[in-house]
Write a protein that holds these residues in place. Structure first.
Motif, short mmCIF file in Angstrom:
data_model
loop_
_atom_site.label_atom_id
_atom_site.label_comp_id
_atom_site.label_asym_id
_atom_site.label_seq_id
_atom_site.Cartn_x
_atom_site.Cartn_y
_atom_site.Cartn_z
N ALA A 199 -7.02 -4.45 -0.93
CA ALA A 199 -6.88 -3.16 -1.61
C ALA A 199 -8.05 -2.24 -1.25
N PHE B 48 -8.13 1.71 -2.01
CA PHE B 48 -7.89 1.62 -3.44
C PHE B 48 -9.14 1.10 -4.15
N ARG C 118 0.88 3.99 -3.03
CA ARG C 118 0.54 5.39 -2.75
C ARG C 118 1.70 6.32 -3.15
N ALA D 64 0.84 -1.21 0.00
CA ALA D 64 0.00 0.00 0.00
C ALA D 64 0.87 1.25 0.00
N SER E 250 -10.61 -1.49 -6.67
CA SER E 250 -10.06 -2.81 -6.98
C SER E 250 -11.07 -3.66 -7.74
N GLU F 131 -4.06 4.55 -7.48
CA GLU F 131 -5.41 4.64 -6.92
C GLU F 131 -6.21 3.37 -7.16
N THR F 132 -5.78 2.58 -8.13
CA THR F 132 -6.52 1.38 -8.53
C THR F 132 -5.58 0.19 -8.55
N VAL F 133 -6.06 -0.93 -8.02
CA VAL F 133 -5.32 -2.19 -8.04
C VAL F 133 -6.18 -3.20 -8.80
#
Length: 88
Positions: free
Chosen positions: A66, A71, A41, A37, A73, A46-48
Motif C-alpha cells: 500500500a 496509500f 483509488r 490499488a 498504511s 487514501e488509507t489502507v
C-alpha cells in the motif's frame, strides 16, 4: 480474500455484499497482481489499514504494498496477530 476463504463457511460479516468488489490475492501482499490499488483509488481511498492473522507476513506485506503505491498504511497491533514465537 483468498479462494480458500471465499469457498469456506465464512461468517456472514466477512462475505461481500452484492456488488462489492472482491479481490483474490495471490501472494502475501494483497496488491501484488491484483486490481486492489485501482479499485481503492476509484473509491477515493487514501488509507489502507491491513488486518489479519499473520502480522509478520500478510499484514506487513500488504502495508508495504500500500505504501509503495502511495496509500497511507498504519499497522494497528490490536488488528493483527502473529505466531507466538514471532511476537515481540
Amino acid at each position: 480474500m483468498t479462494r480458500h476463504i471465499r469457498q469456506s463457511g465464512t461468517h456472514n460479516l466477512r462475505r461481500p455484499r452484492a456488488g462489492e468488489p472482491v479481490v483474490e490475492k495471490h501472494r502475501y501482499n494483497s496488491f501484488y497482481a491484483t486490481d486492489l490499488a485501482m479499485i481503492l483509488r476509484g473509491l477515493g481511498g487514501e488509507t489502507v489499514v491491513p488486518t489479519g492473522m499473520t502480522s509478520e507476513c500478510c499484514v506487513l506485506g500488504t502495508a508495504a504494498g500500500a505504501s509503495e503505491r502511495g496509500f497511507r498504511s498504519p499497522v494497528i497491533a490490536a488488528a493483527a496477530s502473529a505466531r507466538p514465537d514471532r511476537r515481540r
